[in-house]
Design a protein around this motif. Structure first.
Motif, PDB file in Angstrom:
ATOM      1  N   ASP A  58       0.799  -1.226   0.000  1.00  0.00           N
ATOM      2  CA  ASP A  58       0.000   0.000   0.000  1.00  0.00           C
ATOM      3  C   ASP A  58       0.833   1.278   0.000  1.00  0.00           C
ATOM      4  O   ASP A  58       0.284   2.371  -0.095  1.00  0.00           O
ATOM      5  N   GLN A  59       2.157   1.153   0.107  1.00  0.00           N
ATOM      6  CA  GLN A  59       3.052   2.317   0.080  1.00  0.00           C
ATOM      7  C   GLN A  59       3.939   2.177  -1.152  1.00  0.00           C
ATOM      8  O   GLN A  59       4.969   1.509  -1.118  1.00  0.00           O
ATOM      9  N   LYS A 103      -0.792   8.398 -10.109  1.00  0.00           N
ATOM     10  CA  LYS A 103      -1.823   9.070  -9.307  1.00  0.00           C
ATOM     11  C   LYS A 103      -3.011   8.149  -9.093  1.00  0.00           C
ATOM     12  O   LYS A 103      -3.554   8.048  -7.992  1.00  0.00           O
ATOM     13  N   GLN A 104      -3.429   7.462 -10.157  1.00  0.00           N
ATOM     14  CA  GLN A 104      -4.563   6.547 -10.044  1.00  0.00           C
ATOM     15  C   GLN A 104      -4.238   5.406  -9.079  1.00  0.00           C
ATOM     16  O   GLN A 104      -5.110   4.947  -8.324  1.00  0.00           O
ATOM     17  N   ARG A 106      -2.236   5.651  -6.560  1.00  0.00           N
ATOM     18  CA  ARG A 106      -1.837   6.244  -5.276  1.00  0.00           C
ATOM     19  C   ARG A 106      -0.368   5.933  -4.984  1.00  0.00           C
ATOM     20  O   ARG A 106       0.003   5.521  -3.874  1.00  0.00           O
ATOM     21  N   ASP A 108       3.785   7.313  -5.328  1.00  0.00           N
ATOM     22  CA  ASP A 108       4.695   8.434  -5.517  1.00  0.00           C
ATOM     23  C   ASP A 108       5.560   8.192  -6.750  1.00  0.00           C
ATOM     24  O   ASP A 108       5.747   7.048  -7.187  1.00  0.00           O
TER      25      ASP A 108
END
Length: 348
Positions: A58-59, A103-104, A106, A108
């Protein structure tokens, strides 16, 4: 060289016990066995990479390496070399193809100048410039052996810092006019292919120029005689700074047991270098898409990997890796959010 050596020595094996735990859970989720296909295998793979039966992804970050190539002087690219310098700050602005997909997802986007041919006045671009582009590999080595090691270690350092900041899913990206030529050269050497078998149109080279591009690569290989058993030698003689940086990213991710998603043709050439240096890296690589670039399928097959999807992409930048992030994260949700038959109170 010490950092490279330590990183390679730190790369371990997949955790087979954790993989068994996740495989058991996946096989007993509320669904017909095998009905989620390769998503099931992906979840098990992630568990083995991360030592976690309930892996997380998730990161996310795409690390984009930017550099120029001296072989541009041989007329192997359809676009002006200055595009590398123009496009690199656009990653920071968030307006490129990979940025849209990131971006979609999420994720960086981190941008590193490892060898753009001009100075960049671009806040947000990490300046780790080795020098102003490689030399023309058709006339001599693209870089020195020390510079090849430097490129690899820059990738290791940037990636390790991202992991320290909490990133648990890495994608590889690049920018560099003429880097499909360097990638085809690497593939030709490591796969023992004639360049004509692997050269493609890159950013839009006309078909009638492909034979010239192949001839340039043949000259580069004949001139430099890169040793296919020495990944650093191959990178130094016919590679690129950004390719070395991406290979370093893969080495660092593997050493830290973080899954790393390989983008298209150029990223796959970097993966070939990384695996040549440390064969166990292969276990930590997640291929994304089947690039439309001609040599991509051969490069992926040489690694012994299978692409996740095919959308006829050939942009590079890490765009395919960013799209693949959605599949990777979905696999982790499958393990965590679905219940097993037993948990659902179903007895068969």
């Amino acid at each position: 060289m010490q950092l490279l050596k330590q990183t390679i020595e730190s790369i371990g094996e997949l955790n087979s016990e954790v993989m068994k735990q996740t495989r058991y859970r996946v096989d007993h989720l509320v669904k017909p066995p095998g009905s989620l296909g390769r998503m099931e295998d992906l979840a098990v793979h992630l568990a083995g990479i991360t030592n976690n039966p309930f892996p997380e992804a998730d990161q996310k970050v795409i690390i984009v390496m930017s550099a120029d190539h001296g072989v541009y002087a041989e007329g192997v690219a359809p676009n002006d070399q200055i595009i590398t310098a123009i496009q690199t700050p656009n990653f920071v602005r968030g307006v490129t193809g990979v940025c849209a997909f990131a971006k979609q997802a999420r994720a960086d986007v981190v941008v590193v100048d490892v060898g753009v041919a001009v100075d960049l006045d671009a806040p947000g671009v990490i300046n780790r410039k080795i020098r102003y582009g490689t030399d023309n590999m058709a006339k001599g080595p693209a870089m020195s052996r020390d510079e090849a090691i430097q490129a690899l270690e820059i990738g290791i350092e940037i990636t390790s810092e991202q992991i320290r900041q909490g990133k648990n899913l890495i994608g590889t990206g690049e920018m560099g006019i003429s880097n499909t030529t360097a990638s085809a050269a690497i593939l030709s050497v490591l796969g023992a292919f004639d360049p004509s078998e692997v050269v493609g149109i890159g950013a839009g080279l006309s078909i009638d120029r492909l034979s010239h591009k192949a001839d340039v690569i043949r000259r580069a290989i004949a001139c430099n005689r890169p040793n296919p058993k020495d990944g650093i030698d191959v990178l130094a003689k016919v590679g690129g700074f950004e390719i070395g940086g991406m290979a370093g990213t893969m080495l660092a991710a593997a050493a830290h047991r973080v899954p790393v998603v390989v983008d298209g043709f150029i990223s796959t050439a970097a993966a070939l270098i990384a695996v040549a240096l440390a064969p166990k890296v292969k276990n930590f690589l997640i291929p994304s898409h089947s690039s439309a670039e001609k040599g991509a399928a051969k490069a992926t097959a040489l690694l012994g990997l299978k692409s996740m999807f095919d959308m006829d992409l050939r942009l590079g930048e890490g765009s395919g890796a960013a799209l693949a992030f959605n599949f990777v994260e979905a696999a982790t949700y499958m393990v965590r959010e679905m219940v097993t038959l037993e948990e659902a109170g179903i007895t068969l």
